[in-house]
Design an enzyme around this catalytic site. Sequence first.
Site, mmCIF file in Angstrom:
data_model
loop_
_atom_site.group_PDB
_atom_site.id
_atom_site.type_symbol
_atom_site.label_atom_id
_atom_site.label_comp_id
_atom_site.label_asym_id
_atom_site.label_seq_id
_atom_site.Cartn_x
_atom_site.Cartn_y
_atom_site.Cartn_z
ATOM 1 C CG ASP A 110 -2.011 -0.957 1.237
ATOM 2 O OD1 ASP A 110 -2.093 -1.756 0.279
ATOM 3 O OD2 ASP A 110 -2.802 -0.957 2.200
ATOM 4 C CG HIS A 161 -4.453 2.607 -0.866
ATOM 5 N ND1 HIS A 161 -5.298 1.845 -0.091
ATOM 6 C CD2 HIS A 161 -3.503 3.094 -0.002
ATOM 7 C CE1 HIS A 161 -4.889 1.860 1.168
ATOM 8 N NE2 HIS A 161 -3.810 2.621 1.253
ATOM 9 C CG HIS A 165 -3.594 7.222 2.461
ATOM 10 N ND1 HIS A 165 -3.713 7.198 3.836
ATOM 11 C CD2 HIS A 165 -3.191 5.983 2.097
ATOM 12 C CE1 HIS A 165 -3.390 6.002 4.287
ATOM 13 N NE2 HIS A 165 -3.062 5.237 3.239
ATOM 14 C CG HIS A 265 2.436 0.048 4.501
ATOM 15 N ND1 HIS A 265 2.378 -0.888 5.510
ATOM 16 C CD2 HIS A 265 1.193 0.584 4.394
ATOM 17 C CE1 HIS A 265 1.140 -0.921 6.004
ATOM 18 N NE2 HIS A 265 0.407 -0.048 5.350
#
Length: 325
Positions: A110, A161, A165, A265
């Site tokens: 991510d 995503h 964010h 990540h």
Amino acid sequence: MSRRPRSFVHRHLAAGVAALIAIMLAAIAPACTAKPEARTPTRASEDTSSTTASASTAASANISEPPQVIGRGSIYRVLPGRELGRPSASGLVVQRFAAAPSRGIVLTFDDGPDPTWTPALLDVLAAERVPAAFFVVGRLASQHPAIIQRAAREGHLIANHTTTHPHLTSLSPTDLDTEVLATQRVIANILGREPTLFRCPFSTSPNITDPALARALARVTELGLTIVGADAGVEDYTPGIPPETLVEQIFLQLGEPGPWIVVLHDGGGDRTRTIQAVRQLIPEARRRGFEFMSLSQVLASSGPAAAGQGMGATLPARSDQNPNP
């Protein structure tokens, strides 16, 4: 699970994302060699104003009532109960999909792309011939289209995503649509097609029974996306945790049955320890009898409603690893 919130940035960026779409697309156009495929537009590729003006299941849901949850697994959609023949007080049902049992591990990352850490991670994955899925932040993807192209070219799946964010429950319906659709357009302009998978910011396995979040995810589902959570995740964004500890924490979360979707990540800060952890995780997992699968393989065995979702190809099997079905 994702990086820690930057509340000031997120509050102020969410309302202005629509104005940034044209800038992002203009920025990536020179670097993009792929052209969007001609196809009938889906709801996710239509103009934002038309989608927000349409009748929305999410908008009509009862925000005070939790949705009904059916099935198991970390891949799901949030649908009107009437579509599934399951009346619900909230009007919504979370339909979860479980893949066929296996000893497979699916690596997902991510918060990228990052110009330092994502290429370094891609180097490790290429050397080990392991497929992965990258849930990318749209504003970063627009700045680094060549990294997205490389990841897709090397067989990795690219997914949504959001654009900046944010916490989904903090967004207005219009801003939610913009967060999702802007990233759809950025990725389509880089790769020639839109992704069909989405992951929530700030949560590996979001509380899908939370009424406000369920309503937001119902809208994401309406926009044509399937939601991907995770079965295992570690705080690789927290300073001071040794790579070997991160690896062991992952194994401790791999209960039966698999496959297991693991989240790490590649963006949001210094990911030196993440790269080191992945280097250790892959050979140790193989030593313990696990195999690495693509998210597309998991989706294909998760039931007819989820099959065929995603973007990316499966890497050829290593000579010392059984081919995945």
